[in-house]
Design an enzyme around this catalytic site. Sequence first.
Site, PDB file in Angstrom:
ATOM      1  N   ARG A  84      35.208  50.034  32.820  1.00  0.00           N
ATOM      2  CA  ARG A  84      35.337  50.175  31.363  1.00  0.00           C
ATOM      3  C   ARG A  84      36.755  49.820  30.908  1.00  0.00           C
ATOM      4  O   ARG A  84      36.966  49.435  29.772  1.00  0.00           O
ATOM      5  CB  ARG A  84      35.058  51.639  30.957  1.00  0.00           C
ATOM      6  N   ARG A  98      45.123  43.937  32.836  1.00  0.00           N
ATOM      7  CA  ARG A  98      45.687  42.714  32.247  1.00  0.00           C
ATOM      8  C   ARG A  98      47.015  42.342  32.891  1.00  0.00           C
ATOM      9  O   ARG A  98      47.822  43.219  33.170  1.00  0.00           O
ATOM     10  CB  ARG A  98      45.976  42.927  30.749  1.00  0.00           C
ATOM     11  N   ARG A 112      28.449  66.087  32.457  1.00  0.00           N
ATOM     12  CA  ARG A 112      29.745  66.742  32.422  1.00  0.00           C
ATOM     13  C   ARG A 112      29.895  67.319  31.025  1.00  0.00           C
ATOM     14  O   ARG A 112      29.502  66.708  30.030  1.00  0.00           O
ATOM     15  CB  ARG A 112      30.878  65.734  32.668  1.00  0.00           C
ATOM     16  N   ARG A 167      43.524  65.478  29.284  1.00  0.00           N
ATOM     17  CA  ARG A 167      44.370  64.783  28.307  1.00  0.00           C
ATOM     18  C   ARG A 167      44.727  65.703  27.150  1.00  0.00           C
ATOM     19  O   ARG A 167      44.074  66.727  26.931  1.00  0.00           O
ATOM     20  CB  ARG A 167      43.711  63.506  27.801  1.00  0.00           C
ATOM     21  N   GLU A 178      42.014  68.868  26.596  1.00  0.00           N
ATOM     22  CA  GLU A 178      40.620  68.628  26.960  1.00  0.00           C
ATOM     23  C   GLU A 178      40.408  68.979  28.438  1.00  0.00           C
ATOM     24  O   GLU A 178      41.085  68.429  29.301  1.00  0.00           O
ATOM     25  CB  GLU A 178      40.335  67.146  26.702  1.00  0.00           C
ATOM     26  N   TYR A 224      25.913  56.287  28.952  1.00  0.00           N
ATOM     27  CA  TYR A 224      27.327  56.361  28.585  1.00  0.00           C
ATOM     28  C   TYR A 224      27.562  55.306  27.505  1.00  0.00           C
ATOM     29  O   TYR A 224      28.028  54.209  27.769  1.00  0.00           O
ATOM     30  CB  TYR A 224      28.129  56.033  29.841  1.00  0.00           C
ATOM     31  N   ASP A 243      28.997  53.754  23.872  1.00  0.00           N
ATOM     32  CA  ASP A 243      30.035  53.815  22.841  1.00  0.00           C
ATOM     33  C   ASP A 243      29.377  53.770  21.465  1.00  0.00           C
ATOM     34  O   ASP A 243      28.204  53.390  21.341  1.00  0.00           O
ATOM     35  CB  ASP A 243      31.003  52.639  22.987  1.00  0.00           C
TER      36      ASP A 243
HETATM   37  P1  FAD Z   1      24.978  62.470  19.263  1.00  0.00           P
HETATM   38  O1  FAD Z   1      26.172  62.165  18.457  1.00  0.00           O
HETATM   39  O2  FAD Z   1      25.127  63.414  20.396  1.00  0.00           O
HETATM   40  O3  FAD Z   1      23.840  63.006  18.270  1.00  0.00           O
HETATM   41  C1  FAD Z   1      22.681  63.636  18.732  1.00  0.00           C
HETATM   42  C2  FAD Z   1      22.371  64.759  17.747  1.00  0.00           C
HETATM   43  O4  FAD Z   1      21.083  65.312  18.069  1.00  0.00           O
HETATM   44  C3  FAD Z   1      23.362  65.906  17.790  1.00  0.00           C
HETATM   45  O5  FAD Z   1      23.917  66.140  16.518  1.00  0.00           O
HETATM   46  C4  FAD Z   1      22.528  67.082  18.267  1.00  0.00           C
HETATM   47  O6  FAD Z   1      22.926  68.318  17.674  1.00  0.00           O
HETATM   48  C5  FAD Z   1      21.138  66.683  17.813  1.00  0.00           C
HETATM   49  N1  FAD Z   1      20.070  67.338  18.570  1.00  0.00           N
HETATM   50  C6  FAD Z   1      19.916  67.369  19.906  1.00  0.00           C
HETATM   51  N2  FAD Z   1      18.843  68.099  20.235  1.00  0.00           N
HETATM   52  C7  FAD Z   1      18.299  68.532  19.068  1.00  0.00           C
HETATM   53  C8  FAD Z   1      17.191  69.354  18.755  1.00  0.00           C
HETATM   54  N3  FAD Z   1      16.415  69.899  19.710  1.00  0.00           N
HETATM   55  N4  FAD Z   1      16.925  69.603  17.466  1.00  0.00           N
HETATM   56  C9  FAD Z   1      17.708  69.095  16.470  1.00  0.00           C
HETATM   57  N5  FAD Z   1      18.782  68.327  16.731  1.00  0.00           N
HETATM   58  C10 FAD Z   1      19.079  68.056  18.017  1.00  0.00           C
HETATM   59  N6  FAD Z   1      32.552  56.031  21.529  1.00  0.00           N
HETATM   60  C11 FAD Z   1      33.375  55.066  21.058  1.00  0.00           C
HETATM   61  O7  FAD Z   1      32.898  54.027  20.594  1.00  0.00           O
HETATM   62  N7  FAD Z   1      34.740  55.247  21.043  1.00  0.00           N
HETATM   63  C12 FAD Z   1      35.316  56.381  21.525  1.00  0.00           C
HETATM   64  O8  FAD Z   1      36.550  56.502  21.507  1.00  0.00           O
HETATM   65  C13 FAD Z   1      34.470  57.404  22.037  1.00  0.00           C
HETATM   66  N8  FAD Z   1      35.010  58.535  22.528  1.00  0.00           N
HETATM   67  C14 FAD Z   1      34.194  59.489  23.057  1.00  0.00           C
HETATM   68  C15 FAD Z   1      34.792  60.620  23.575  1.00  0.00           C
HETATM   69  C16 FAD Z   1      34.015  61.600  24.143  1.00  0.00           C
HETATM   70  C17 FAD Z   1      34.653  62.840  24.692  1.00  0.00           C
HETATM   71  C18 FAD Z   1      32.606  61.413  24.217  1.00  0.00           C
HETATM   72  C19 FAD Z   1      31.729  62.439  24.889  1.00  0.00           C
HETATM   73  C20 FAD Z   1      31.990  60.294  23.673  1.00  0.00           C
HETATM   74  C21 FAD Z   1      32.790  59.309  23.080  1.00  0.00           C
HETATM   75  N9  FAD Z   1      32.230  58.169  22.507  1.00  0.00           N
HETATM   76  C22 FAD Z   1      33.061  57.193  22.023  1.00  0.00           C
HETATM   77  C23 FAD Z   1      30.762  57.969  22.439  1.00  0.00           C
HETATM   78  C24 FAD Z   1      30.136  58.459  21.099  1.00  0.00           C
HETATM   79  O9  FAD Z   1      30.400  59.824  20.907  1.00  0.00           O
HETATM   80  C25 FAD Z   1      28.611  58.244  21.136  1.00  0.00           C
HETATM   81  O10 FAD Z   1      28.312  56.912  21.469  1.00  0.00           O
HETATM   82  C26 FAD Z   1      27.863  58.562  19.831  1.00  0.00           C
HETATM   83  O11 FAD Z   1      28.455  59.563  19.081  1.00  0.00           O
HETATM   84  C27 FAD Z   1      26.453  58.943  20.194  1.00  0.00           C
HETATM   85  O12 FAD Z   1      25.607  59.106  19.063  1.00  0.00           O
HETATM   86  P2  FAD Z   1      24.133  59.677  19.294  1.00  0.00           P
HETATM   87  O13 FAD Z   1      23.482  59.711  17.966  1.00  0.00           O
HETATM   88  O14 FAD Z   1      23.466  58.927  20.373  1.00  0.00           O
HETATM   89  O15 FAD Z   1      24.329  61.144  19.893  1.00  0.00           O
HETATM   90  N1  UDP Z   2      40.504  56.669  34.038  1.00  0.00           N
HETATM   91  C1  UDP Z   2      41.496  56.987  34.929  1.00  0.00           C
HETATM   92  N2  UDP Z   2      42.734  57.270  34.460  1.00  0.00           N
HETATM   93  C2  UDP Z   2      43.037  57.252  33.140  1.00  0.00           C
HETATM   94  C3  UDP Z   2      42.016  56.908  32.226  1.00  0.00           C
HETATM   95  C4  UDP Z   2      40.761  56.632  32.712  1.00  0.00           C
HETATM   96  O1  UDP Z   2      41.251  57.030  36.127  1.00  0.00           O
HETATM   97  O2  UDP Z   2      44.189  57.534  32.774  1.00  0.00           O
HETATM   98  C5  UDP Z   2      39.137  56.394  34.578  1.00  0.00           C
HETATM   99  C6  UDP Z   2      38.269  57.654  34.638  1.00  0.00           C
HETATM  100  O3  UDP Z   2      37.453  57.569  35.774  1.00  0.00           O
HETATM  101  C7  UDP Z   2      37.444  57.547  33.385  1.00  0.00           C
HETATM  102  C8  UDP Z   2      37.219  56.037  33.321  1.00  0.00           C
HETATM  103  O4  UDP Z   2      38.459  55.471  33.746  1.00  0.00           O
HETATM  104  O5  UDP Z   2      36.229  58.255  33.498  1.00  0.00           O
HETATM  105  C9  UDP Z   2      36.856  55.501  31.960  1.00  0.00           C
HETATM  106  O6  UDP Z   2      37.874  55.851  31.043  1.00  0.00           O
HETATM  107  P1  UDP Z   2      37.624  55.929  29.505  1.00  0.00           P
HETATM  108  O7  UDP Z   2      38.928  56.114  28.827  1.00  0.00           O
HETATM  109  O8  UDP Z   2      36.752  54.806  29.104  1.00  0.00           O
HETATM  110  O9  UDP Z   2      36.814  57.289  29.384  1.00  0.00           O
HETATM  111  P2  UDP Z   2      36.280  58.021  28.064  1.00  0.00           P
HETATM  112  O10 UDP Z   2      36.838  57.339  26.868  1.00  0.00           O
HETATM  113  O11 UDP Z   2      34.825  57.872  28.156  1.00  0.00           O
HETATM  114  O12 UDP Z   2      36.741  59.418  28.238  1.00  0.00           O
END
Ligand code: FAD
Ligand code: UDP
Length: 377
Positions: free
Chosen positions: A172, A176, A249, A280, A300, A348, A350
């Site tokens: 991911r 560079r 997780r 982080r 986090e 996983y 975005d």
């Molecule tokens: P969700 O946003 O999880 O929505 C699902 C919804 O369904 C929730 O609101 C939940 O409450 C609801 N639901 C579940 N079960 C039920 C039920 N039984 N009844 C009623 N409601 C229910 N993406 C990026 O592009 N850039 C980023 O920097 C980025 N950072 C991230 C950082 C973290 C820590 C994480 C975990 C993800 C990150 N993502 C990022 C990914 C991004 O969060 C997701 O791609 C996106 O929000 C997923 O949307 P979704 O609708 O699939 O799921």
């Molecule tokens: N990663 C790492 N060191 C860092 C940042 C990321 O080893 O400082 C690895 C780690 O395994 C992580 C993966 O790269 O799960 C993907 O990172 P990303 O930032 O895409 O994770 P997310 O945004 O989903 O938390």
Amino acid sequence: MKAYDFLIVGSGLFGATFAHQATQKGWRCLVIDKRAHTGGNIFCRNEHGINIHVYGAHIFHTNDKRIWDFVNGFSEFNRYTNSPMANYHGKLFNLPFNMNTFYSMWGVTTPKEAQDKIKEQIADLNIDHPKNLEEQALKLVGRDIYEQLIKGYTEKQWGRKATELPAFIIKRLPVRFTYDNNYFSDKYQGIPQGGYNTITAGLLKGIEVKTNTDFFADREYFSSLAHRLIYTGPIDEYFNYTAGELEYRSLRFEHEHLQMENYQGNAVVNYTDANTAYTRIIEHKHFEFGTQPSTIVTKEYSSEWKPGMERFYPVNDERNNRRFDEYQQLAKKEAGVLFGGRLAEYKYYDMHQVIGSALAKSARILETYFSPGDIFS
Ligand code: FAD
Ligand code: UDP
């Protein structure tokens, strides 16, 4: 005639995008969400004038102009470029892995020197086809960077040895041989001005939404309200865990309000050693170039998911992928239900990918049929 054409379970990006597209075409939608708010994981809470990314830092990035234009239809985006720092025992390195990182690590100043250094570090390993994350990381960036910036962070994040994780996770991140600290290689990037809730509000404008409403509290009743179901919750829960629980997780966030203007000088600092318990620290104001007098930081912590916790990252190892395949077979037989989003697809994903998937799936369904019929067969 039922009250709605579509019942949409989940108001995250998948559910909200689907609801928006369907409503635009004149279908009647009801969106329910078990949380107290809409938006799923992109939800922000404003405190002290600062938007807190409640479910973890979110930076929008895409190469797809269509998706960029789509989200810009709901909010303007700022010019934020993600350039996290890595802190290893007090020493700072630029991320993603680029010439700045190689210079700080080895003092090398040219791409050739950096490439030679990496080759020299893995010369005795003969990794042709990396079998796991450790091998993939070693092949990409050599032993020093793997040991200082990847191993500790990855094993904290996933609670598993890097040798037990799939190689794709580390791919991911860009590697560079230029002095470029942009974490993403995508053409379009930024944070919605005023936070992500504006996007959710735009998507759900004019649509009936019920929060604090769990589909499983009365699935028969909710299903009876609409002709078709769009389900974005966990797929194993939908099928009563008959093929076993899918592992995730989870994350725990510790927010702190600090009486200072600027705590760490950057939105994201990763702690890559194994001993620091958190992965982080996020300083939210920097996503929007905030000038507030105080600041909010979030540590986090990563942990194994247990019932009652939020599901964050799917653990796409062989055992879980096999279980997911079984659920997918069941899903194919489930007439009248469309499964979408990160929880139903155990992926996983975005944000731009979730939107892309919701746009594609909704187009397939909504543009082919004019009125409720057997549209999912
Ligand atoms: P969700 O946003 O999880 O929505 C699902 C919804 O369904 C929730 O609101 C939940 O409450 C609801 N639901 C579940 N079960 C039920 C039920 N039984 N009844 C009623 N409601 C229910 N993406 C990026 O592009 N850039 C980023 O920097 C980025 N950072 C991230 C950082 C973290 C820590 C994480 C975990 C993800 C990150 N993502 C990022 C990914 C991004 O969060 C997701 O791609 C996106 O929000 C997923 O949307 P979704 O609708 O699939 O799921
Ligand atoms: N990663 C790492 N060191 C860092 C940042 C990321 O080893 O400082 C690895 C780690 O395994 C992580 C993966 O790269 O799960 C993907 O990172 P990303 O930032 O895409 O994770 P997310 O945004 O989903 O938390």
